[in-house]
Design a protein around this motif. Sequence first.
Motif, mmCIF file in Angstrom:
data_model
loop_
_atom_site.group_PDB
_atom_site.id
_atom_site.type_symbol
_atom_site.label_atom_id
_atom_site.label_comp_id
_atom_site.label_asym_id
_atom_site.label_seq_id
_atom_site.Cartn_x
_atom_site.Cartn_y
_atom_site.Cartn_z
ATOM 1 N N GLY A 22 -28.126 -20.752 3.188
ATOM 2 C CA GLY A 22 -26.832 -20.792 2.517
ATOM 3 C C GLY A 22 -26.838 -19.780 1.399
ATOM 4 N N GLY A 23 -26.517 -20.241 0.185
ATOM 5 C CA GLY A 23 -26.650 -19.365 -0.970
ATOM 6 C C GLY A 23 -28.111 -19.022 -1.159
ATOM 7 N N GLY A 24 -28.955 -20.024 -0.841
ATOM 8 C CA GLY A 24 -30.391 -19.775 -0.867
ATOM 9 C C GLY A 24 -30.961 -19.762 -2.262
ATOM 10 N N ASN A 25 -31.550 -20.907 -2.693
ATOM 11 C CA ASN A 25 -32.251 -20.860 -3.969
ATOM 12 C C ASN A 25 -33.547 -20.083 -3.789
ATOM 13 O OD1 ASN A 25 -34.278 -22.611 -2.956
ATOM 14 N ND2 ASN A 25 -33.176 -24.419 -3.667
ATOM 15 N N ALA A 26 -34.238 -19.842 -4.896
ATOM 16 C CA ALA A 26 -35.436 -19.002 -4.835
ATOM 17 C C ALA A 26 -36.482 -19.584 -3.892
ATOM 18 C CB ALA A 26 -36.017 -18.832 -6.241
ATOM 19 N N GLY A 27 -36.661 -20.911 -3.943
ATOM 20 C CA GLY A 27 -37.684 -21.528 -3.112
ATOM 21 C C GLY A 27 -37.404 -21.389 -1.631
ATOM 22 N N ALA A 36 -40.411 -15.759 8.259
ATOM 23 C CA ALA A 36 -40.037 -14.623 9.105
ATOM 24 C C ALA A 36 -41.221 -13.694 9.312
ATOM 25 C CB ALA A 36 -38.864 -13.866 8.481
ATOM 26 N N THR A 37 -41.953 -13.406 8.236
ATOM 27 C CA THR A 37 -43.115 -12.534 8.336
ATOM 28 C C THR A 37 -44.147 -13.107 9.307
ATOM 29 O OG1 THR A 37 -42.795 -11.789 6.056
ATOM 30 C CG2 THR A 37 -44.964 -11.421 7.032
ATOM 31 N N GLY A 38 -44.461 -14.397 9.141
ATOM 32 C CA GLY A 38 -45.467 -15.028 9.980
ATOM 33 C C GLY A 38 -45.034 -15.180 11.422
ATOM 34 N N LEU A 39 -43.769 -15.505 11.643
ATOM 35 C CA LEU A 39 -43.280 -15.686 13.007
ATOM 36 C C LEU A 39 -43.236 -14.368 13.762
ATOM 37 C CD1 LEU A 39 -40.382 -18.224 12.314
ATOM 38 C CD2 LEU A 39 -42.549 -18.725 13.458
ATOM 39 N N VAL A 40 -42.732 -13.324 13.097
ATOM 40 C CA VAL A 40 -42.668 -12.010 13.739
ATOM 41 C C VAL A 40 -44.071 -11.530 14.098
ATOM 42 C CG1 VAL A 40 -42.114 -9.569 13.368
ATOM 43 C CG2 VAL A 40 -40.457 -11.345 12.713
ATOM 44 N N ALA A 41 -45.032 -11.765 13.215
ATOM 45 C CA ALA A 41 -46.419 -11.356 13.479
ATOM 46 C C ALA A 41 -47.004 -12.077 14.684
ATOM 47 C CB ALA A 41 -47.283 -11.606 12.251
ATOM 48 N N ARG A 42 -46.430 -13.213 15.030
ATOM 49 C CA ARG A 42 -46.910 -13.993 16.166
ATOM 50 C C ARG A 42 -46.044 -13.806 17.404
ATOM 51 N NH1 ARG A 42 -48.378 -15.963 11.497
ATOM 52 N NH2 ARG A 42 -50.269 -17.221 11.239
ATOM 53 N N GLY A 43 -45.209 -12.778 17.404
ATOM 54 C CA GLY A 43 -44.440 -12.433 18.593
ATOM 55 C C GLY A 43 -43.123 -13.140 18.752
ATOM 56 N N VAL A 44 -42.668 -13.835 17.716
ATOM 57 C CA VAL A 44 -41.392 -14.545 17.771
ATOM 58 C C VAL A 44 -40.278 -13.615 17.286
ATOM 59 C CG1 VAL A 44 -40.086 -16.543 16.904
ATOM 60 C CG2 VAL A 44 -42.546 -16.750 17.363
ATOM 61 N N ARG A 45 -39.152 -13.633 17.992
ATOM 62 C CA ARG A 45 -37.988 -12.863 17.543
ATOM 63 C C ARG A 45 -37.213 -13.697 16.539
ATOM 64 N NH1 ARG A 45 -34.903 -10.535 22.723
ATOM 65 N NH2 ARG A 45 -33.446 -10.006 21.035
ATOM 66 N N VAL A 46 -36.960 -13.123 15.366
ATOM 67 C CA VAL A 46 -36.339 -13.867 14.272
ATOM 68 C C VAL A 46 -35.059 -13.173 13.822
ATOM 69 C CG1 VAL A 46 -36.625 -14.724 11.915
ATOM 70 C CG2 VAL A 46 -38.593 -14.694 13.467
ATOM 71 N N THR A 47 -33.982 -13.938 13.762
ATOM 72 C CA THR A 47 -32.741 -13.488 13.139
ATOM 73 C C THR A 47 -32.494 -14.362 11.926
ATOM 74 O OG1 THR A 47 -31.785 -12.777 15.247
ATOM 75 C CG2 THR A 47 -30.247 -13.191 13.433
ATOM 76 N N VAL A 48 -32.229 -13.763 10.782
ATOM 77 C CA VAL A 48 -31.926 -14.516 9.570
ATOM 78 C C VAL A 48 -30.440 -14.376 9.279
ATOM 79 C CG1 VAL A 48 -32.350 -14.798 7.103
ATOM 80 C CG2 VAL A 48 -34.241 -14.185 8.633
ATOM 81 N N CYS A 49 -29.746 -15.502 9.263
ATOM 82 C CA CYS A 49 -28.321 -15.528 8.924
ATOM 83 C C CYS A 49 -28.193 -15.984 7.476
ATOM 84 C CB CYS A 49 -27.569 -16.484 9.849
ATOM 85 S SG CYS A 49 -27.492 -15.912 11.558
ATOM 86 N N ALA A 50 -27.745 -15.066 6.631
ATOM 87 C CA ALA A 50 -27.667 -15.338 5.199
ATOM 88 C C ALA A 50 -26.722 -14.339 4.573
ATOM 89 C CB ALA A 50 -29.064 -15.214 4.564
ATOM 90 N N PRO A 51 -26.217 -14.640 3.369
ATOM 91 C CA PRO A 51 -25.399 -13.644 2.675
ATOM 92 C C PRO A 51 -26.173 -12.348 2.488
ATOM 93 C CG PRO A 51 -25.230 -15.789 1.599
ATOM 94 C CD PRO A 51 -26.317 -15.914 2.625
ATOM 95 N N VAL A 52 -25.470 -11.241 2.468
ATOM 96 C CA VAL A 52 -26.127 -9.936 2.370
ATOM 97 C C VAL A 52 -26.938 -9.819 1.091
ATOM 98 C CG1 VAL A 52 -24.154 -8.780 1.269
ATOM 99 C CG2 VAL A 52 -25.755 -7.464 2.686
ATOM 100 N N GLU A 53 -26.511 -10.519 0.029
ATOM 101 C CA GLU A 53 -27.254 -10.463 -1.230
ATOM 102 C C GLU A 53 -28.664 -11.021 -1.063
ATOM 103 O OE1 GLU A 53 -22.979 -10.690 -1.607
ATOM 104 O OE2 GLU A 53 -24.376 -12.249 -0.918
ATOM 105 N N HIS A 95 -31.921 -24.188 6.574
ATOM 106 C CA HIS A 95 -32.614 -24.533 5.333
ATOM 107 C C HIS A 95 -31.604 -24.935 4.268
ATOM 108 C CE1 HIS A 95 -36.448 -22.784 6.825
ATOM 109 N NE2 HIS A 95 -35.591 -22.074 7.557
ATOM 110 N N GLY A 96 -31.674 -26.198 3.849
ATOM 111 C CA GLY A 96 -30.744 -26.698 2.847
ATOM 112 C C GLY A 96 -29.562 -27.392 3.494
ATOM 113 N N LEU A 97 -28.898 -28.248 2.726
ATOM 114 C CA LEU A 97 -27.837 -29.084 3.281
ATOM 115 C C LEU A 97 -26.641 -28.278 3.764
ATOM 116 C CD1 LEU A 97 -26.603 -31.825 3.899
ATOM 117 C CD2 LEU A 97 -25.873 -31.971 1.506
ATOM 118 N N HIS A 98 -26.140 -27.356 2.951
ATOM 119 C CA HIS A 98 -24.916 -26.641 3.329
ATOM 120 C C HIS A 98 -25.162 -25.710 4.515
ATOM 121 C CE1 HIS A 98 -22.633 -28.225 -0.025
ATOM 122 N NE2 HIS A 98 -23.679 -27.995 -0.798
ATOM 123 N N ALA A 99 -26.305 -25.021 4.524
ATOM 124 C CA ALA A 99 -26.634 -24.172 5.667
ATOM 125 C C ALA A 99 -26.793 -25.023 6.920
ATOM 126 C CB ALA A 99 -27.916 -23.397 5.388
#
Length: 378
Positions: A22-27, A36-53, A95-99
Amino acid sequence: MTPVSSHSPHGQAPLRTVQVLGGGNAGSSAHVRSLATGLVARGVRVTVCAPVEADHAYDFTGAGAEHVHVPRSSDPASVAALRQACTHADLVHAHGLHASFRAVLALSGRHTPLVVTWHDRAYAEGARAHFLRLLERRVVKTAAVVLGTTSTLVDRARRTGARDARLAAVALPGPREAFEPEDPDRLRPKVRAELGATGRPLLMAVGSLDRHRGYDTLLDAARVWRRLDPVPLVAIAGEGPLRAELQQRIEDEQLPVRLIGRRDDATELLAAADLALLPSGGESRSVLAQEALHARVPLVAAACGAVPELVGDAAELVPAGDAEALAHAVVRLLDDPERQELLRDKGLRQAATWPTEDETVAQVLSVYDELTQPRPLI
């Protein structure tokens, strides 16, 4: 050494996952970047849907993931954008209630498994609190698995109707190579001089300037510290809706407190401090608490929420909302170098018990494996 993936064996397509923020707090944002780093390193395709910020701040694309801009809003356009991004996903992880609620809407009518991680409890009062409870119920009844970052959140998910709720392994991500901090011993005098803490103790707090963070209690405690010689400086890194109100109190009461705004160098600021302060347990796995223990900075924290579970006996814990207890705990600790050193050592031992990034990724992958079937090559 390049990791060998068990997720792209011969004759099977790579697992395709979508991470939703969602807005995504720091944690939660740092957690998704680490995942994302760990999954990609293990051959998983990852798309992250989040605000551009969020991508600008956490560089998901730099981790090897695809980033799709999805605004924080739950309006039809945002939900449609998320639905499109999830079209070919084998699994969606929100991750998180609103997302999570947006993911539920986007996956309506589809059979794509949904995993939800609750990083914090959403805070609200009155009618909004009732609305959030309705969202929680809708989310947990739809999710295949709910991961809670604390046992309290896991219990809450189960009470709300989750079919499967588990304790999540969530590591504190290390700094990215491009942002490795400089030598803290060399930086310390520079940081303290910048903040105006040369020749006086520096007390550091980090977190958004929101009501549930306990800053009213912190300012009440700062009245006591005015009588010390030298007077400690309290620096609070963060921004939020309470800034004007807090600043007015600081000026009216002449408190030794500085609001220094949102900072990208909070880790370096913390490493330069004499003590770290956590006046409320608003975060389930407080980033401040974890970074303080890793950095060997003694921590004084409110004994509420998941803080006691997180820090064990490696911090000075005081009752939440008790400004007098917070003030006197700080005074005692500043006057007791041996106790400070003991807490530094205990902090490192406690931090060694927390999950590593590899363990965090391994747990998430095991959940994904449970929920997905072999995927034939397309």
